[in-house]
Design a protein around this motif. Structure first.
Motif, PDB file in Angstrom:
ATOM      1  N   ARG A  43       0.815  -1.212   0.000  1.00 48.58           N
ATOM      2  CA  ARG A  43       0.000   0.000   0.000  1.00 48.58           C
ATOM      3  C   ARG A  43       0.848   1.262   0.000  1.00 48.58           C
ATOM      4  O   ARG A  43       0.416   2.319  -0.468  1.00 48.58           O
ATOM      5  N   LEU A  44       2.069   1.161   0.528  1.00 48.84           N
ATOM      6  CA  LEU A  44       2.943   2.335   0.606  1.00 48.84           C
ATOM      7  C   LEU A  44       3.864   2.452  -0.601  1.00 48.84           C
ATOM      8  O   LEU A  44       4.777   3.282  -0.613  1.00 48.84           O
ATOM      9  N   GLY A  45       3.625   1.633  -1.624  1.00 52.22           N
ATOM     10  CA  GLY A  45       4.490   1.643  -2.795  1.00 52.22           C
ATOM     11  C   GLY A  45       4.561   2.993  -3.486  1.00 52.22           C
ATOM     12  O   GLY A  45       5.626   3.436  -3.912  1.00 52.22           O
ATOM     13  N   TYR A  46       3.417   3.692  -3.574  1.00 54.19           N
ATOM     14  CA  TYR A  46       3.413   4.995  -4.233  1.00 54.19           C
ATOM     15  C   TYR A  46       4.202   6.036  -3.439  1.00 54.19           C
ATOM     16  O   TYR A  46       4.797   6.951  -4.012  1.00 54.19           O
ATOM     17  N   ALA A  47       4.178   5.926  -2.109  1.00 52.29           N
ATOM     18  CA  ALA A  47       4.958   6.845  -1.281  1.00 52.29           C
ATOM     19  C   ALA A  47       6.446   6.655  -1.549  1.00 52.29           C
ATOM     20  O   ALA A  47       7.204   7.623  -1.688  1.00 52.29           O
ATOM     21  N   ALA A  48       6.869   5.397  -1.638  1.00 54.48           N
ATOM     22  CA  ALA A  48       8.265   5.110  -1.964  1.00 54.48           C
ATOM     23  C   ALA A  48       8.602   5.627  -3.357  1.00 54.48           C
ATOM     24  O   ALA A  48       9.693   6.165  -3.592  1.00 54.48           O
ATOM     25  N   VAL A 287      12.789  -1.403  -4.680  1.00 52.91           N
ATOM     26  CA  VAL A 287      12.878  -0.700  -3.406  1.00 52.91           C
ATOM     27  C   VAL A 287      11.994  -1.379  -2.368  1.00 52.91           C
ATOM     28  O   VAL A 287      12.385  -1.543  -1.206  1.00 52.91           O
ATOM     29  N   LEU A 288      10.803  -1.801  -2.774  1.00 57.75           N
ATOM     30  CA  LEU A 288       9.936  -2.516  -1.841  1.00 57.75           C
ATOM     31  C   LEU A 288      10.581  -3.826  -1.401  1.00 57.75           C
ATOM     32  O   LEU A 288      10.481  -4.234  -0.243  1.00 57.75           O
ATOM     33  N   SER A 289      11.271  -4.481  -2.325  1.00 56.74           N
ATOM     34  CA  SER A 289      11.929  -5.747  -1.996  1.00 56.74           C
ATOM     35  C   SER A 289      13.049  -5.550  -0.982  1.00 56.74           C
ATOM     36  O   SER A 289      13.159  -6.303  -0.001  1.00 56.74           O
ATOM     37  N   VAL A 290      13.871  -4.518  -1.202  1.00 57.25           N
ATOM     38  CA  VAL A 290      14.977  -4.299  -0.262  1.00 57.25           C
ATOM     39  C   VAL A 290      14.460  -3.773   1.065  1.00 57.25           C
ATOM     40  O   VAL A 290      15.043  -4.055   2.128  1.00 57.25           O
TER      41      VAL A 290
END
Length: 301
Positions: A43-48, A287-290
């Motif tokens: 859900r926070l993917g767009y923030a990243a 980035v989500l993976s790391v």
């Protein structure tokens, strides 16, 4: 998206607006399209994504702001008045408008975040420039949903908001809207039920990927006919053909490739005064993976 010619948008009269809003994408859709990550992280993917875009662009020497977006999930699930996460979205919209008003910029570069991040800056530009502003919406999807639509994700309502067909309570916060005759779609080809009728009813022109594969001329002719001299361009990265690159939440084939989108933006900015540019819907999967690897490791806090 690094490499766009932003030299005309790098001065003191340009506001760089980092807008990490993620709540506009519906929970169910995120869960379906990012199943490899825990939902709260996905859900926070767009923030990243918004923070990554800011990191890879050259240093900005004009004013910069980051919109206040709630990062907790407390305001994340309820559907009120046809909009999921209405309270969080309202708080962020008010923050964005306040930060824009603080600078009263001639130009705005917006780094999102999901597609609704264009609502506040484009509305502010519409107030400044009036009928002299035209908007090009580069996207695979038209974002003309309403509170009556089956899908309650606010990011699918961005164009509806900008053209005065959005939720009345949120519309009342906007300084201005954009005439339907001054907004055109570029690259749209993935339609949901009801979208086509809304776009048709509101008279919004659609330039498909096939119209623009080899030339920007149809868009340039449309801008000339609008009599506008100022242009704001919204780029949802899912407009990029997924066979070229998957940068957004969904993998959508059949769109424009990166080279074609760069050509369209360049051609328009060379012929007209580019006063707004939004990069939206970037999901940095690596980035989500790391993040999942290093989050809460010893010494990281």
């Amino acid at each position: 998206m690094n490499g766009f010619d932003t030299s005309s948008m790098s001065g003191a009269d340009t506001l760089r607006l980092t807008y990490p809003q993620w709540q506009g994408a519906g929970r169910d859709m995120v869960h379906h399209l990012l199943p490899e990550f825990p939902l709260e992280q996905a859900r926070l993917g767009y923030a990243a994504g918004s923070k990554m875009l800011n990191a890879i662009l050259p240093e900005h020497h004009g004013p910069s702001e980051t919109v206040d977006v709630p990062m907790g999930h407390a305001l994340d699930s309820e559907v009120t008045g046809g909009i999921e996460s209405r309270e969080a979205i309202t708080l962020s919209l008010k923050s964005a408008l306040e930060k824009i008003d603080r600078h009263d910029p001639k130009r705005i570069l917006t780094l999102g975040g999901e597609c609704s991040v264009s609502v506040a800056p484009f509305s502010a530009l519409a107030k400044r420039y009036g009928e002299d502003l035209a908007v090009i919406w580069i996207d695979s999807h038209p974002d003309v949903g309403t509170t009556q639509s089956e899908y309650h994700g606010y990011h699918a309502m961005a164009v509806s908001m900008l053209t005065g067909h959005g939720d009345p309570e949120l519309e009342a916060l906007l300084p201005s809207t954009i005439q339907e005759s001054h907004l055109a779609f570029a690259g749209v080809h993935d339609w949901s039920d009801g979208d086509g009728q809304n776009a048709k009813d509101w008279g919004l022109p659609v330039f498909t990927p096939e119209n623009l594969k080899d030339t920007t001329a149809p868009l340039l002719e449309w801008i000339a006919a609008s009599k506008a001299s100022k242009i704001a361009i919204h780029i949802d990265v899912d407009a990029i053909d997924s066979n070229d690159a998957i940068l957004g939440l969904a993998a959508v084939p059949g769109g424009l490739n990166r080279k074609e989108i760069r050509r369209i933006v360049t051609d328009i900015s060379q012929a007209y005064d580019l006063v707004g540019l939004t990069i939206a819907e970037f999901i940095p999967r690596d980035v989500l993976s790391v993040t999942g690897l290093i989050e809460d490791l010893p010494l990281t806090r």
